[in-house]
Design an enzyme around this catalytic site. Structure first.
Site, PDB file in Angstrom:
ATOM      1  N   HIS A 178     -10.930   5.480   2.771  1.00 59.81           N
ATOM      2  CA  HIS A 178     -11.393   4.208   2.223  1.00 59.81           C
ATOM      3  C   HIS A 178     -12.909   4.300   2.052  1.00 59.81           C
ATOM      4  O   HIS A 178     -13.627   4.726   2.972  1.00 59.81           O
ATOM      5  CB  HIS A 178     -11.077   3.046   3.171  1.00 59.81           C
ATOM      6  CG  HIS A 178      -9.666   2.541   3.069  1.00 59.81           C
ATOM      7  ND1 HIS A 178      -9.218   1.781   2.019  1.00 59.81           N
ATOM      8  CD2 HIS A 178      -8.610   2.687   3.887  1.00 59.81           C
ATOM      9  CE1 HIS A 178      -7.946   1.473   2.199  1.00 59.81           C
ATOM     10  NE2 HIS A 178      -7.550   2.028   3.330  1.00 59.81           N
TER      11      HIS A 178
ATOM     12  N   LYS B  65      -2.560  -8.882   0.551  1.00 64.57           N
ATOM     13  CA  LYS B  65      -3.947  -8.739   0.975  1.00 64.57           C
ATOM     14  C   LYS B  65      -4.705  -9.921   0.390  1.00 64.57           C
ATOM     15  O   LYS B  65      -4.650 -10.160  -0.818  1.00 64.57           O
ATOM     16  CB  LYS B  65      -4.536  -7.416   0.493  1.00 64.57           C
ATOM     17  CG  LYS B  65      -3.873  -6.186   1.108  1.00 64.57           C
ATOM     18  CD  LYS B  65      -4.516  -4.900   0.631  1.00 64.57           C
ATOM     19  CE  LYS B  65      -3.874  -3.690   1.296  1.00 64.57           C
ATOM     20  NZ  LYS B  65      -4.491  -2.402   0.844  1.00 64.57           N
TER      21      LYS B  65
ATOM     22  N   ASP C 221      -3.194   6.379  -3.241  1.00 66.33           N
ATOM     23  CA  ASP C 221      -2.075   5.772  -2.541  1.00 66.33           C
ATOM     24  C   ASP C 221      -1.432   4.713  -3.437  1.00 66.33           C
ATOM     25  O   ASP C 221      -1.813   4.551  -4.601  1.00 66.33           O
ATOM     26  CB  ASP C 221      -2.497   5.224  -1.185  1.00 66.33           C
ATOM     27  CG  ASP C 221      -3.471   4.066  -1.270  1.00 66.33           C
ATOM     28  OD1 ASP C 221      -4.033   3.831  -2.360  1.00 66.33           O
ATOM     29  OD2 ASP C 221      -3.692   3.383  -0.245  1.00 66.33           O
TER      30      ASP C 221
ATOM     31  N   SER D 172       0.824  -1.206   0.000  1.00 71.65           N
ATOM     32  CA  SER D 172       0.000   0.000   0.000  1.00 71.65           C
ATOM     33  C   SER D 172       0.860   1.259   0.000  1.00 71.65           C
ATOM     34  O   SER D 172       1.627   1.489  -0.930  1.00 71.65           O
ATOM     35  CB  SER D 172      -0.962  -0.044   1.193  1.00 71.65           C
ATOM     36  OG  SER D 172      -1.854   1.034   1.162  1.00 71.65           O
TER      37      SER D 172
ATOM     38  N   ASP E 204      -6.225   1.981  -3.662  1.00 73.88           N
ATOM     39  CA  ASP E 204      -7.528   1.677  -3.086  1.00 73.88           C
ATOM     40  C   ASP E 204      -8.060   2.826  -2.245  1.00 73.88           C
ATOM     41  O   ASP E 204      -9.200   2.795  -1.792  1.00 73.88           O
ATOM     42  CB  ASP E 204      -7.499   0.375  -2.270  1.00 73.88           C
ATOM     43  CG  ASP E 204      -6.561   0.422  -1.071  1.00 73.88           C
ATOM     44  OD1 ASP E 204      -5.773   1.388  -0.965  1.00 73.88           O
ATOM     45  OD2 ASP E 204      -6.605  -0.518  -0.246  1.00 73.88           O
TER      46      ASP E 204
END
Length: 449
Positions: free
Chosen positions: A325, A108, A238, A98, A242
């Protein structure tokens, strides 16, 4: 087990390469993933870090050694991996760290339909089995299929948010040398958008700035470019794209709470009376606006596993976090910074006002932002705050300590991984917010970090 325990976190795998995470470890995790989940097929994608491709290949060898077939999607964002898992009906693994620095990498993981795998839902079992398999090799027998999913991902997002009829907009996008540089051109292609790209070259060494839009210093180039180019807005992603941060036409940051409220209103227009999830550090304006638009707000702890669990439990149409998010029922309850960006573009392009005026209706309170304090004894500091505010507001301990007064609130919660207390405060009046913030920090005995 000691080494794996260090890199297996509550929601994902994350560690320094190669000291903590290397190819033999990734291969063992691949084999363990198949054994624990019972997967017959797995889809895998990876980000632009130099170590991501080799680690993904090692994981694939491990998965195939347990007779699983693998769909290799190649380079992609995390939400592209979620699209792959949802559309193909396969469990999936994304190789990314990330927004972390270049020396890190991670994984992930999700089950079929982009259902997340966390510490309580299989990740601990994968860790334990992988620890037994490190250094154990076997011949790969499962098939390997390379599949380009980028065009399908872009098409799917454009079925969820229609941008074809918006007015022409100039958009500066800062990809931070991350995966937004790969996905944004595909999603924006053919739309009435003039794209001004910043740092679209895929480079996991992040030569321009960290790919973390939550840190204000990483937004400076974008803010300057928006103003200098006369753009309608700016978007920052980022590293794995996401998360998305929004800048208005004046170069000012737009709070993720404001974006949460804006998107919630749009989704409630499509699904009247639906539930909207928000975490406990989003603005009070979010549940107010959800109720005013006929929706049902549900408050959760901070963290994507809590958001996704509540969305699945309630059937919520949308969920937002103050960390930028954003989660969508129509996207398998998964998070997508790109979808949130498209909602902002649709809201702006569907009328003539500038973005600063559009979002003003969703900004009702003054917030401190998250302030971290280094505290050796977190429990004692929390007790002191409880005592100081006794009788001055309502207390709840859903996640740390939240105290709510007549026109203000604050949340003070401990970090899970560091000796830090995190403070968020908000009030209807900026001077009141500042006073509450400073009072809490003085009681805590703040050491800035």
């Amino acid at each position: 087990m000691g080494d794996l325990a260090k890199i297996f976190k509550a929601y994902d795998v994350r560690g320094v390469v190669p000291d903590e995470l290397d190819e033999p470890t990734a291969e063992a995790v691949g084999a363990a993933f198949v054994e624990v989940t019972g997967a017959e097929s797995v889809v895998v994608a990876y980000d632009m870090r130099e170590s991501s491709g080799p680690l993904a290949d090692a994981f694939i060898r491990g998965a195939r050694s347990r007779r699983a077939d693998v769909v290799h999607a190649g380079l992609g964002s995390t939400d592209l991996l979620y699209y792959a898992s949802g559309s193909l009906g396969l469990p999936g693994v994304m190789f990314t760290a990330s927004h972390n620095p270049a020396r890190y990498n991670g994984m992930k993981m999700c089950r079929s339909g982009a259902v997340p795998i966390g510490g309580d839902t299989g990740l601990a079992e994968i860790r334990d089995r992988a620890a037994e398999l490190v250094g154990v090799t076997a011949t790969p027998t499962g098939s390997l299929i390379e599949k380009d999913l980028l065009s399908g991902y872009a098409h799917h997002l454009r079925t969820l948010v229609d941008l074809a009829a918006i007015r022409p907009l100039k958009v500066v996008v800062d990809a931070g040398n991350g995966m937004g540089g790969h996905t944004v051109p595909a999603v924006f292609d053919g739309l009435p958008l003039e794209l001004v790209p910043l740092y679209f070259e895929l480079d996991g060494n992040f030569p321009n700035h960290e790919a973390n839009p939550l840190e204000p210093q990483n937004l400076v180039d974008l803010q300057r470019a928006v103003v200098e180019s006369g753009a309608d807005l700016g978007l920052a992603f980022d590293g794995d794209a996401d998360r998305c941060w929004v800048i208005d036409e004046r170069g000012e940051s737009v709070s993720p709470s404001v974006i949460t409220a804006l998107v919630a209103v749009r989704e409630l227009a499509k699904y009247p009376g639906a539930t909207v999830i928000h975490n406990l550090i989003t603005s009070l304006g979010v549940p107010e606006i959800v109720r005013e638009n006929g929706g049902v707000p549900v408050r959760t702890r901070v963290g994507h596993s809590f958001i996704k669990a509540e969305m699945a439990r309630t059937g919520a149409v949308f969920g937002g976090e103050h960390s930028a998010h954003y989660y969508f029922r129509d996207f398998w309850f998964a998070d997508s910074g790109m979808l949130a960006a498209m909602h902002v573009l649709a809201a702006l392009g569907g009328q003539e006002r500038p973005l600063s005026e559009v979002v003003a209706a969703y900004s009702r309170y003054h917030a401190s932002g998250e302030i971290n304090s280094a505290v050796s004894d977190q429990g004692a500091a929390l007790r002191r705050v409880r005592e100081a505010f006794a009788g001055r507001g309502e207390f709840d301990e859903l996640d740390g300590l939240t105290v709510t007064g007549p026109d203000w609130w604050f949340n003070l919660r401990a970090s899970n991984t560091e000796p830090l207390l995190r403070l968020n405060a908000e009030a209807a009046d900026e001077s009141k917010m500042t006073a509450i913030k400073e009072e809490v920090l003085a009681i805590v005995g703040r050491v800035s970090v």
